[in-house]
Design a protein around this motif. Structure first.
Motif, short mmCIF file in Angstrom:
data_model
loop_
_atom_site.label_atom_id
_atom_site.label_comp_id
_atom_site.label_asym_id
_atom_site.label_seq_id
_atom_site.Cartn_x
_atom_site.Cartn_y
_atom_site.Cartn_z
N GLN A 83 35.36 27.37 47.05
CA GLN A 83 36.24 27.30 48.21
C GLN A 83 37.31 28.39 48.15
N GLN A 84 37.79 28.68 46.95
CA GLN A 84 38.79 29.75 46.80
C GLN A 84 38.19 31.10 47.13
N LEU A 85 36.92 31.29 46.76
CA LEU A 85 36.24 32.54 47.12
C LEU A 85 36.17 32.68 48.63
N GLU A 86 35.83 31.61 49.31
CA GLU A 86 35.76 31.67 50.77
C GLU A 86 37.12 31.90 51.41
N ASN A 87 38.19 31.56 50.67
CA ASN A 87 39.55 31.80 51.16
C ASN A 87 40.07 33.18 50.78
N GLY A 88 39.25 33.97 50.09
CA GLY A 88 39.66 35.32 49.71
C GLY A 88 40.40 35.42 48.40
N GLU A 89 40.44 34.35 47.61
CA GLU A 89 41.13 34.36 46.31
C GLU A 89 40.08 34.51 45.21
N VAL A 90 39.91 35.74 44.72
CA VAL A 90 38.81 36.04 43.80
C VAL A 90 39.37 36.50 42.46
N TYR A 91 39.90 35.55 41.71
CA TYR A 91 40.40 35.86 40.36
C TYR A 91 40.15 34.65 39.48
N ILE A 92 38.86 34.41 39.23
CA ILE A 92 38.43 33.17 38.59
C ILE A 92 39.02 32.99 37.19
N MET A 93 39.21 34.06 36.44
CA MET A 93 39.75 33.91 35.09
C MET A 93 41.24 33.59 35.14
N GLY A 94 41.93 34.03 36.18
CA GLY A 94 43.30 33.60 36.37
C GLY A 94 43.39 32.11 36.58
N ASP A 95 42.51 31.57 37.44
CA ASP A 95 42.47 30.13 37.67
C ASP A 95 42.06 29.37 36.41
N PHE A 96 41.11 29.94 35.68
CA PHE A 96 40.60 29.32 34.46
C PHE A 96 41.73 29.08 33.46
N TYR A 97 42.52 30.09 33.17
CA TYR A 97 43.58 29.95 32.18
C TYR A 97 44.86 29.35 32.75
N ASP A 98 45.05 29.46 34.06
CA ASP A 98 46.19 28.78 34.69
C ASP A 98 46.05 27.28 34.50
#
Length: 564
Positions: free
Chosen positions: A311-326
């Motif tokens: 869903q974040q990708l579809e919203n234009g937020e493409v920083y998966i490793m940031g989300d992973f460690y956040d």
């Protein structure tokens, strides 16, 4: 020590006078490698100016890690219809194809240990004086799309990750960031070869740390519920199989790089062994590491739901490793790791450009492409500045496209021309009489021809199931790739007709064959051999061929000097 002597009937002394000839004149060319000044320089070149086995693995590994899971995970999982972890089936199919392909690269790099990679291999495989000229020209032709597009993709990914830190994910900010990073990288490449090698090892260490830490952190906090498949994952078999191609393309994007060192074959220590060893070992090890990275990230970070990364990708937020460690360790550590990821991707792109810049040079030396690209800097140890700057300019253009568009364009072209071209080529070379005699020094792939056939099956599947307009009504990727190749064929025929090259020439043989044997001999040990060739030609083309012979022996390595 090796030297050369050109017969006085073709050149006088070592001046730069052109040679004129009568129509249909037969010009004997004799090459004695013990008297070639450029070869003397190559033979005496110190090992410190050659890339070592460890540095070769570093180039390959960084190119794979940088354009790897840190970029592709959300795109790959989103690629299948429906989205979900079943995309790993396509990822596995592409991984198997690349494992077979690494054996092909290993053999080709050992048989033809020269800078240029596929440019050299395709010409050798299909015949140097006929179809091989067209094949190598088409490779250079598609390179001006795939090479700059792949470079730009890395900088676009960095820009997307930096949006996690500064919070601005707008198109203009991302594109300007990518273009700025590109220009900085071009400036950094104006360095000595040994400086680049040391820089590679430093960036390689950062890359290994980032991947290793992610795998350990993911498995420590693993939740198997995050790997659950959607309920309708396999309801429509036809739709699922066709969508696997999209997952395969992102996998190919991840895996490209295990052959990076082949582009700089002449700059590598002991290339007969270093090239196949670094290609195969890098490929097999990194395939395992990539699967572990995918599973570690998917096992911790949910892909589904409103908070999932799809869903974040579809919203234009493409920083998966940031989300992973956040989620795992908080924003402070996430910002730190995002910077590590950016350094990793930067190292990958740096490695990529370092190898790619030699390809147009090799094409120019072989007479396949414009000689302007063969210019090298005397100040910077033979840096091919025209080639480097042109690649930079075209990469700048791609920095203004979306990452998905860039990846789709480059993978479809690479699969058709490079991967399929080489698997068919090695079969043609071995079975269709192109190989005149076996090279006892070259490494040969085991179980031939099965790896080549399996590779061909996998990459053909990926290509024919790519997006197309005629059958599936999607984006016309197949149609555009075929149109571009046909345009390249037309351009080649126009240039060949104008310069009386194959298939429009009347020459029986060219001096190019002797030059190539000389170059390979020098690269692998400078063993003195005697080569004698003669060719029939007309008018000014005699001058062109003799000058080409001199130019091909010129600047074979970064420290080589002009043959005068």
């Amino acid at each position: 020590m090796c030297t050369t002597e050109l017969n006085e009937s073709s050149t006088a002394s070592h001046d730069k006078k052109s040679v004129s000839a009568e129509s249909n004149a037969e010009i004997p060319i004799s090459l004695d490698l013990e008297k070639i000044p450029a070869v003397v320089v190559m033979a005496d070149q110190e090992a410190k100016d050659k890339y070592t086995f460890l540095q070769a693995c570093g180039f390959n590994t960084m190119m794979m890690f940088g354009t790897g899971p840190f970029i592709s995970i959300p795109y790959c999982i989103h690629a299948t219809s429906p989205s979900g972890p079943q995309a790993l089936i396509g990822y596995a199919i592409a991984a198997f194809g690349c494992a077979c392909d690494s054996l092909i690269w290993g053999e080709l790099g050992s048989r033809f240990p020269l800078s240029g990679g596929s440019l050299v291999y395709l010409r050798k495989l299909y015949g140097e004086e006929n179809w091989g000229r067209l094949a190598s020209f088409l490779y250079v032709w598609q390179f001006w799309i795939t090479g700059p597009a792949e470079i730009a993709s890395g900088f676009i990914a960095i820009a997307e990750y930096l949006a996690y830190i500064h919070g601005d994910s707008s198109y203009l900010t991302a594109s300007c960031t990518a273009a700025s990073l590109l220009m900085i990288t071009i400036c950094l490449l104006y360095r000595r070869i040994d400086d680049i090698g040391r820089m590679t090892l430093v960036l390689w260490a950062v890359t290994i740390f980032a991947i290793t830490f992610t795998i350990i952190a993911g498995f420590i906090n693993f939740d198997h519920e995050n790997l659950k498949l959607p309920s309708d994952a396999f309801d429509n078999t036809g739709r699922f199989v066709m969508s696997l191609s999209a997952a395969c393309r992102f996998a190919i994007y991840d895996f490209t790089g295990y052959y990076d060192v082949c582009s700089m074959g002449a700059e590598v220590e002991n290339p007969r062994k270093t090239i196949p060893g670094s290609c195969i070992i890098t490929c097999l090890v990194v395939l395992v590491v990539f699967f572990a990275t995918y599973i570690a990230v998917l096992g911790y970070l949910p892909w589904y739901g409103e908070e999932g990364f799809i869903q974040q990708l579809e919203n234009g937020e493409v920083y998966i490793m940031g989300d992973f460690y956040d989620k795992m360790l908080g924003r402070g550590f996430a910002v730190f790791f995002v910077l590590i990821v950016c350094i990793t991707i930067f190292g990958s792109v740096f490695s990529m450009i370092t190898g790619m810049q030699y390809l147009p040079v090799r094409a120019a030396e072989d007479g396949i492409f414009f000689s302007w690209f063969g210019a090298k800097s005397e100040k910077h140890q033979g840096l091919p500045y025209n080639s480097l700057l042109t690649i930079g300019l075209l990469s700048f253009f791609w920095c203004w496209f979306s990452l998905e568009t860039v990846i789709a364009a480059l993978t479809v072209m690479l699969v058709l021309v490079q991967f399929i071209g080489q698997s068919v080529g090695i079969l043609v070379y071995r079975y269709a009489g192109v190989m005149k005699e076996e090279d006892p020094e070259a490494w040969k792939m085991p179980w031939f021809p099965y790896p080549a056939i399996l590779q061909l099956m996998v990459f053909s599947f990926i290509y024919v199931t790519s997006d197309n307009y005629v059958i599936s009504g999607g984006e016309p990727m197949i149609e555009l790739s075929l149109a571009f190749i046909l345009l390249g064929c037309g351009l080649y025929l126009a240039i060949a007709h104008n310069s009386s090259e194959w298939p429009f020439n009347n020459a029986s043989l060219s001096v190019n064959v002797a030059i190539e044997e000389a170059r390979i001999s020098c690269v692998v040990g400078c063993t003195p051999i005697g080569v004698s060739q003669s060719f029939d030609t007309k008018g000014s083309s005699v001058t062109d061929n003799v000058i080409f012979a001199r130019r091909s022996l010129d600047d074979t390595t970064p420290k080589a000097r002009a043959f005068e």
